[in-house]
Design a protein around this motif. Structure first.
Motif, PDB file in Angstrom:
ATOM      1  N   SER A   1       0.824  -1.209   0.000  1.00 23.82           N
ATOM      2  CA  SER A   1       0.000   0.000   0.000  1.00 23.82           C
ATOM      3  C   SER A   1       0.857   1.258   0.000  1.00 23.82           C
ATOM      4  O   SER A   1       0.561   2.227  -0.704  1.00 23.82           O
ATOM      5  N   VAL A   2       1.915   1.258   0.791  1.00 25.17           N
ATOM      6  CA  VAL A   2       2.765   2.448   0.834  1.00 25.17           C
ATOM      7  C   VAL A   2       3.484   2.620  -0.510  1.00 25.17           C
ATOM      8  O   VAL A   2       3.657   3.754  -0.992  1.00 25.17           O
ATOM      9  N   SER A   3       3.843   1.530  -1.143  1.00 25.31           N
ATOM     10  CA  SER A   3       4.443   1.609  -2.487  1.00 25.31           C
ATOM     11  C   SER A   3       3.468   2.252  -3.459  1.00 25.31           C
ATOM     12  O   SER A   3       3.847   3.131  -4.255  1.00 25.31           O
ATOM     13  N   ASN A   4       2.213   1.826  -3.405  1.00 24.26           N
ATOM     14  CA  ASN A   4       1.198   2.371  -4.321  1.00 24.26           C
ATOM     15  C   ASN A   4       0.983   3.859  -4.090  1.00 24.26           C
ATOM     16  O   ASN A   4       0.908   4.640  -5.047  1.00 24.26           O
ATOM     17  N   VAL A   5       0.875   4.259  -2.824  1.00 23.37           N
ATOM     18  CA  VAL A   5       0.632   5.677  -2.508  1.00 23.37           C
ATOM     19  C   VAL A   5       1.795   6.545  -2.997  1.00 23.37           C
ATOM     20  O   VAL A   5       1.598   7.610  -3.584  1.00 23.37           O
ATOM     21  N   ILE A   6       3.007   6.091  -2.775  1.00 24.68           N
ATOM     22  CA  ILE A   6       4.186   6.852  -3.206  1.00 24.68           C
ATOM     23  C   ILE A   6       4.204   6.989  -4.726  1.00 24.68           C
ATOM     24  O   ILE A   6       4.488   8.052  -5.267  1.00 24.68           O
ATOM     25  N   GLY A   7       3.878   5.894  -5.411  1.00 28.63           N
ATOM     26  CA  GLY A   7       3.810   5.932  -6.864  1.00 28.63           C
ATOM     27  C   GLY A   7       2.772   6.922  -7.365  1.00 28.63           C
ATOM     28  O   GLY A   7       3.001   7.664  -8.311  1.00 28.63           O
ATOM     29  N   GLU A   8       1.624   6.944  -6.686  1.00 26.91           N
ATOM     30  CA  GLU A   8       0.558   7.871  -7.090  1.00 26.91           C
ATOM     31  C   GLU A   8       0.938   9.326  -6.830  1.00 26.91           C
ATOM     32  O   GLU A   8       0.647  10.206  -7.637  1.00 26.91           O
ATOM     33  N   LEU A   9       1.595   9.597  -5.699  1.00 29.94           N
ATOM     34  CA  LEU A   9       2.016  10.968  -5.389  1.00 29.94           C
ATOM     35  C   LEU A   9       3.024  11.467  -6.435  1.00 29.94           C
ATOM     36  O   LEU A   9       2.956  12.622  -6.865  1.00 29.94           O
ATOM     37  N   GLY A  10       3.949  10.599  -6.833  1.00 30.52           N
ATOM     38  CA  GLY A  10       4.873  10.917  -7.921  1.00 30.52           C
ATOM     39  C   GLY A  10       6.036  11.833  -7.551  1.00 30.52           C
ATOM     40  O   GLY A  10       6.938  12.050  -8.364  1.00 30.52           O
ATOM     41  N   ASP A  11       6.031  12.383  -6.349  1.00 24.02           N
ATOM     42  CA  ASP A  11       7.129  13.269  -5.931  1.00 24.02           C
ATOM     43  C   ASP A  11       8.400  12.457  -5.665  1.00 24.02           C
ATOM     44  O   ASP A  11       8.329  11.260  -5.409  1.00 24.02           O
TER      45      ASP A  11
END
Lengths: 234, 234
Positions: free
Chosen positions: B127-137
């Motif tokens: 989940s944390v991998s997905n969120v980081i990918g979505e944020l893109g920063d």
């Protein structure tokens, strides 16, 4: 009882470790400590390490030749840069070398209070392992890193040294366990392992690729530079 | 163009990294961030992280329950310690948790200026991998370590997260390369890999062996704690 062996992955972490009762091994594989070992192996009289560039230049008045780099490149007006190939042959014999670099000599400066301070590199790996074993004191390997950040090549050397000393010292520090594990992954092809590392890419841009291979070659020399009264001697 | 992903192996190295424009992932596998993820997954309303023990106690006046540890052990008078099993079940639902630990909440305090601050653990790895990918920063993974020293378990998590994000971020930092390599060596048997690590030995002495297994179990929860106005919420 066995003595301990710890690995400090960056000079910025040095305050977390006991130094005064230890043999400290300073390592800056690309290229400061590799140059120092090469210079003494080829007959340099001594090396005086400087953290400060201006102080290094002042040493000319005391009969020293100036050596080293900033940001990987030779300093204008210096006699030598930071390639081990500049520290070979007749021209180095008997010379007193004043040496300053971006990372390596800073790490030496911070480690000066050690009971013994020795210089490590792959070039003198076996010899430095033997000297540390004979001294018998607790060991701290101080990786010079790059401007405070952890780097792979110094960590690999720490792992190689830790592996050599495994039977005679206890490894309780996680950084030492990490280093030894990385070295075991890398040792059959260190150049390949390091090809994406920050420093190898930086050196490749500076066109000093042959330095990389040389600095990763184990046991070219028997000399172990040790700090005595502010001078590195063999 | 891909964003960068760096790994800061200890909060003592944080000043060497840019933080303000990044998504910072704070990780303290044994056990602060594993507890935080568990608490929010089981329905806690929010977690307020404190670096200071006295300030944490003061939060009782604002309706918070107190949680955490010093040197691995529950603080006298606190409602909960630092085992994830204390953050499950009915008793955690809707609770506001004031949390302070030896390493994890210190790392959060130091990382507060991040554009986004999220909490990582093996328990919410995917989940944390997905969120980081979505944020893109650009990403900085901040390992809490142990009192400033590098530790293996947080480094392994950094490597696991870096491996998940490898296709979408560039890894130019040697610490990230070291972490990913260590994770690849360890991932088939992380408990075995960590059995000689400093923290696992410390926790084994404290008799919290089942916490170790649980904290190394990937993808138990989907929640990703994120810092909003000083509170970690899901």
């Amino acid at each position: 009882m066995k003595s301990s062996l710890d690995v400090c992955l960056s000079p910025e972490l040095l305050h977390l470790y006991e130094v005064k009762e230890r043999t400290v091994v300073v390592v800056d594989i690309f290229r400061a400590t590799s140059c120092m070992v090469t210079a003494l192996a080829h007959g340099a009289a001594c090396i005086k390490p400087f953290a400060d560039l201006e102080e290094c230049l002042e040493a000319v008045k005391e009969g020293f030749e100036t050596s080293g780099e900033r940001n990987g490149q030779k300093v204008d007006g210096f006699d030598r840069g930071n390639s081990p190939f500049e520290y070979m042959g007749e021209s180095i014999k008997g010379k007193k070398i004043a040496f300053t670099t971006t990372n390596g000599t800073q790490a030496i400066e911070k480690s000066k209070q050690a009971k013994n301070l020795v210089i490590g590199s792959f070039l003198n790996l076996k010899s430095v392992s033997n000297v540390i074993g004979e001294l018998g004191d607790p060991v701290l390997i101080v990786c010079a890193g790059w401007k405070g950040r952890v780097n792979l090549e110094d960590t690999l050397f720490a792992g190689a040294l830790a592996e050599n000393l495994l039977d005679h010292f206890t490894l309780e520090d996680d950084a030492a366990l990490a280093a030894i594990n990385l070295y075991r992954s890398a040792k059959t092809d260190m150049e390949g392992f390091l090809k994406n590392s920050s420093h190898v890419k930086r050196l490749a841009r500076l066109n000093v690729v042959k330095d990389i291979s040389f600095c990763l070659t184990a046991d070219q020399y028997q000399v172990v530079p040790i700090l005595r009264s502010g001078l590195l001697v063999s």
